[in-house]
Design a protein around this motif. Structure first.
Motif, PDB file in Angstrom:
ATOM      1  N   ASP A   1     -13.737  57.134  30.623  1.00  0.00           N
ATOM      2  CA  ASP A   1     -13.189  57.923  31.677  1.00  0.00           C
ATOM      3  C   ASP A   1     -11.935  58.910  31.156  1.00  0.00           C
ATOM      4  OD1 ASP A   1     -14.777  56.981  33.371  1.00  0.00           O
ATOM      5  OD2 ASP A   1     -13.615  56.077  34.906  1.00  0.00           O
TER       6      ASP A   1
ATOM      7  N   TYR B   1     -13.135  62.108  29.392  1.00  0.00           N
ATOM      8  CA  TYR B   1     -13.683  63.520  29.879  1.00  0.00           C
ATOM      9  C   TYR B   1     -12.651  64.219  30.636  1.00  0.00           C
ATOM     10  CZ  TYR B   1     -13.854  60.670  34.598  1.00  0.00           C
ATOM     11  OH  TYR B   1     -13.706  60.018  35.564  1.00  0.00           O
TER      12      TYR B   1
ATOM     13  N   HIS C   1     -10.997  55.157  41.983  1.00  0.00           N
ATOM     14  CA  HIS C   1     -10.744  54.118  41.074  1.00  0.00           C
ATOM     15  C   HIS C   1      -9.545  53.149  42.149  1.00  0.00           C
ATOM     16  CE1 HIS C   1     -11.425  56.435  37.417  1.00  0.00           C
ATOM     17  NE2 HIS C   1     -12.638  56.052  37.667  1.00  0.00           N
TER      18      HIS C   1
ATOM     19  N   HIS D   1     -18.892  55.612  43.313  1.00  0.00           N
ATOM     20  CA  HIS D   1     -17.993  56.157  42.502  1.00  0.00           C
ATOM     21  C   HIS D   1     -18.874  56.522  41.210  1.00  0.00           C
ATOM     22  CE1 HIS D   1     -14.926  57.026  39.744  1.00  0.00           C
ATOM     23  NE2 HIS D   1     -15.298  56.146  38.844  1.00  0.00           N
TER      24      HIS D   1
ATOM     25  N   GLU E   1     -19.032  60.262  39.682  1.00  0.00           N
ATOM     26  CA  GLU E   1     -18.403  60.726  38.534  1.00  0.00           C
ATOM     27  C   GLU E   1     -19.664  61.450  37.668  1.00  0.00           C
ATOM     28  OE1 GLU E   1     -15.420  57.924  36.851  1.00  0.00           O
ATOM     29  OE2 GLU E   1     -16.831  57.786  35.493  1.00  0.00           O
TER      30      GLU E   1
ATOM     31  N   PHE F   1     -13.940  47.378  34.200  1.00  0.00           N
ATOM     32  CA  PHE F   1     -13.390  48.694  34.713  1.00  0.00           C
ATOM     33  C   PHE F   1     -12.235  49.277  34.254  1.00  0.00           C
ATOM     34  CE2 PHE F   1     -12.919  51.290  38.739  1.00  0.00           C
ATOM     35  CZ  PHE F   1     -13.876  52.176  38.556  1.00  0.00           C
TER      36      PHE F   1
HETATM   37 FE   LIG Z   1     -14.745  56.162  36.720  1.00  0.00          FE
END
Ligand SMILES: [Fe+2]
Ligand SMILES: [Fe+2]
Length: 138
Positions: free
Chosen positions: A121, A124, A23, A56, A60, A113
């Motif tokens: 994100d 999770y 990230h 990425h 992920e 993002f």
């Molecule tokens: Fe991510």
């Protein structure tokens, strides 16, 4: 597409080192566009950023698939949206000025993002951490 933009900060750390490193690297790459005066270098950086972003997203998704994350399909759809926006920018980039490219990158990384990390994100993280501390798993 205009969203609130923000720079990387510890507020968006997940606590998963590999994910956080990816990230942060994307924010660092995005920050390198501003004030850049050379079209060829900008195009190279743009394609590097795009490749890195795709790596990425793939990593992920693989991590989430490995723990059978219940909301993986939904998460994948969000990533698809991001991939599409990146591809559109790559396609359009030859016709854009350097400032316009920098703007679009900020929209994507510091806007979309950033919000994605903070919401989808972040969701999770507990599931991934739980799977790592579960008895019988390494
Ligand atoms: Fe991510
Ligand atoms: Fe994600």
């Amino acid at each position: 597409m205009t969203q609130a933009r923000a720079n990387w900060s510890p507020a968006i750390e997940t606590g998963l080192p590999a994910i956080d490193a990816q990230h942060k690297a994307l924010f660092d790459m995005a920050a390198s566009f501003r004030g850049e005066g050379d079209q060829i270098r900008v195009m190279k950086t743009l394609s590097m950023l795009s490749e890195y972003a795709n790596t990425h997203l793939r990593d992920e998704e693989a991590m989430l698939a490995a723990i059978a994350y219940p909301k993986l399909a939904e998460h994948r759809l969000l990533h698809q949206q991001f991939r599409r926006m990146l591809r559109d920018l790559l396609d359009a980039s030859r016709k854009l000025t350097l400032d316009e490219i920098a703007d679009r990158i900020e929209d994507l990384i510091n806007g979309w993002f950033y919000q994605h990390i903070l919401t989808a994100d972040a969701e999770y993280v507990d599931a991934v951490k739980a799977s790592r501390t579960a008895p019988g798993t390494a």
